[in-house]
Design an enzyme around this catalytic site. Structure first.
Site, PDB file in Angstrom:
ATOM      1  CB  SER A 121       0.080  90.033  87.678  1.00 58.16           C
ATOM      2  OG  SER A 121       0.906  90.826  87.088  1.00 58.16           O
ATOM      3  CD  GLN A 186       4.108 101.546  77.411  1.00 56.38           C
ATOM      4  OE1 GLN A 186       3.561 102.068  76.808  1.00 56.38           O
ATOM      5  NE2 GLN A 186       4.082 101.128  78.849  1.00 56.38           N
ATOM      6  CE1 TYR A 226       0.539  94.662  91.039  1.00 53.73           C
ATOM      7  CE2 TYR A 226       1.907  94.605  88.650  1.00 53.73           C
ATOM      8  CZ  TYR A 226       1.124  93.643  89.847  1.00 53.73           C
ATOM      9  OH  TYR A 226       0.825  92.549  89.665  1.00 53.73           O
ATOM     10  CB  SER A 227       7.493  98.167  89.564  1.00 52.49           C
ATOM     11  OG  SER A 227       8.488  97.936  88.731  1.00 52.49           O
ATOM     12  CG  ASN A 228       4.678  93.835  85.645  1.00 57.38           C
ATOM     13  OD1 ASN A 228       4.522  92.856  86.452  1.00 57.38           O
ATOM     14  ND2 ASN A 228       3.915  94.469  84.796  1.00 57.38           N
ATOM     15  N   GLY A 373      -4.937  88.804  87.193  1.00 58.70           N
ATOM     16  CA  GLY A 373      -3.000  88.745  85.713  1.00 58.70           C
ATOM     17  C   GLY A 373      -4.285  89.667  84.788  1.00 58.70           C
TER      18      GLY A 373
END
Length: 437
Positions: A121, A186, A226-228, A373
């Site tokens: 990240s 996942q 938090y969101s990718n 990250g």
């Protein structure tokens, strides 16, 4: 299923130097994990914002120049089970590097000072910087609606791209569901799914579509999560605004001007450039003491603009220092980037998230800016002071956690790492889950 990697040697080496979900049939998901921030102190550990352990204070003078406490913190990470660590410190005109442990468990090759590694990240800071450069050039505005650039993409189950701004993507106040939290996706991150899907390719549109199957976390602008998915969308907006791949924009605007020779945007390439160590994982959410697998090679397209980049410690220090000193952004855009929203985490009242940057204050009062990250086989941290004059970047080649905060406390505050057993550090267990959250 591949056999686990052999156990690392208990007597790890230590050296230091000083120097001036479901895609199309033909494309299945790659098993990628991108470091994310959660709303608890445990989740903040995934971005190297863990609560400092009680530790003895080393006199400040003893920590300066020698970096003795910093090397001790690197050694402690290996003693607690991480295969190897590599770090660099840049303070004004002085550079120090330190390593501990091995870069290859099988051959026992020591970890290298110049190792390249997957930065996860930390990619987000590069993406946010590129978006802000485009704003400075008048090619977009931070308050533009996402739907104005990507019509109809953010839609479904309560998501509405007409109500979400680019700014809200960059500071994680959009409420958009995090695609890496999707249960089916996942299952590709852990054993045995990883071995089946490690070389598969995702498109960014597919990643966003995974997120749209779920409800948003909250209405845009009413919270922080938090969101990718936010950065997958930001990468797509860069491409729409410029007509070029987002990675090419990062190369032209940041990598080449700063001469970041170890930094790259790999795309679908599963390999690692030389020099580099191997990357290791436990491949399970709640088990950080099970078998260790070599996960070095995989297709990072599932991370894309949220976390696919590769770099080394020297390049990361150069990047964050240049960013904070105004070499990459005009004053107005840098001010926007440093405008942080509070991160509501227990024990971290002063933590904040700007536009692709994390703000964090250490026990001695030092304020740091940077990011961290996590991705399969790699945990990385890169920080600098607000004036950009004291920077630290380091990497662990095991993704199951470690007291990374101790390295920052040692370097900036002279705090010696606390002696703890492996079971104490591993007892919390969900290192991988925190990264995915």
């Amino acid at each position: 299923m591949p056999s686990p990697a052999p156990a690392p040697s208990p007597a790890s080496t230590s050296t230091s130097t000083s120097a001036s979900a479901t895609p199309s049939t033909r494309r299945r998901a790659t098993a990628v994990r991108t470091a994310t921030v959660g709303l608890t102190a445990a989740a903040l550990a995934a971005v190297a914002l863990v609560q400092p352990a009680a530790a003895a204070q080393e006199p400040a003078a003893a920590g300066r120049g020698s970096h003795r406490a910093t090397q001790q913190a690197l050694d402690a990470l290996v003693e607690h089970g991480i295969p190897g660590v590599t770090a660099q410190v840049r303070e004004r005109y002085r550079v120090w590097g330190g390593t501990a442990g091995v870069g290859d468990i099988r051959t026992q090759r020591p970890r290298g000072l110049h190792d390249r590694y997957r930065v996860g990240s930390i990619t987000k800071t590069f993406v946010a910087t590129t978006v802000l450069q485009l704003e400075a050039e008048g090619k977009l505005r931070l308050d533009d609606a996402v739907d104005a650039w990507l019509p109809g993409l953010v839609k479904g189950n309560g998501h509405d791209g007409t109500k979400i701004s680019i700014r809200q993507l960059l500071n994680h106040t959009s409420g958009i569901y995090n695609y890496t939290a999707d249960p089916e996706l996942q299952s590709h991150f852990v054993a045995p799914g990883f071995f089946e899907h490690r070389f598969d390719t995702w498109t960014p549109k597919e990643l966003v579509e995974v997120a749209m199957r779920h409800k948003p976390a909250f209405e845009p602008g009413t919270g922080w999560s938090y969101s990718n998915t936010n950065y997958a969308l930001a990468g797509m907006i860069i491409e729409k605004a410029t007509g070029k791949p987002y990675g090419e924009e990062i190369r032209d605007r940041i990598i080449r001007p700063l001469r970041l020779r170890a930094t790259s945007v790999p795309g679908t390439d599963p390999g690692m450039p030389w020099p580099s160590g191997r990357g290791y994982s436990k491949l399970w959410f709640d088990n950080t003491s099970g078998p260790t697998y070599d996960v070095t090679e995989f297709n990072p397209s599932g991370a894309w603009a949220a976390g696919e980049m590769i770099s080394d410690s020297a390049d990361l220090n150069r990047f964050y220092s240049a960013l904070m000193r105004g070499r990459l952004l005009p004053p107005a855009q840098l001010k926007e980037m440093l405008t942080a929203v509070p991160v509501d985490a227990e024990g971290w009242p002063e933590a904040g998230y700007g536009l692709g940057l994390i703000k964090h204050k250490l026990s001695c009062g030092t304020e740091l800016w940077g990011h961290s990250g996590g991705i399969h086989g790699s945990l990385s941290v890169a920080t600098t002071t607000k004036d950009g004059r004291h920077s630290v970047a380091f990497n662990l080649n095991g993704d199951w956690g470690g007291d990374t905060q101790s390295v920052l406390e040692a370097e900036y505050c002279g705090v010696k790492p606390e002696k703890r057993s492996r079971s104490e550090l591993r007892g919390g267990g969900d290192a991988m889950l925190n990264i995915l959250r």
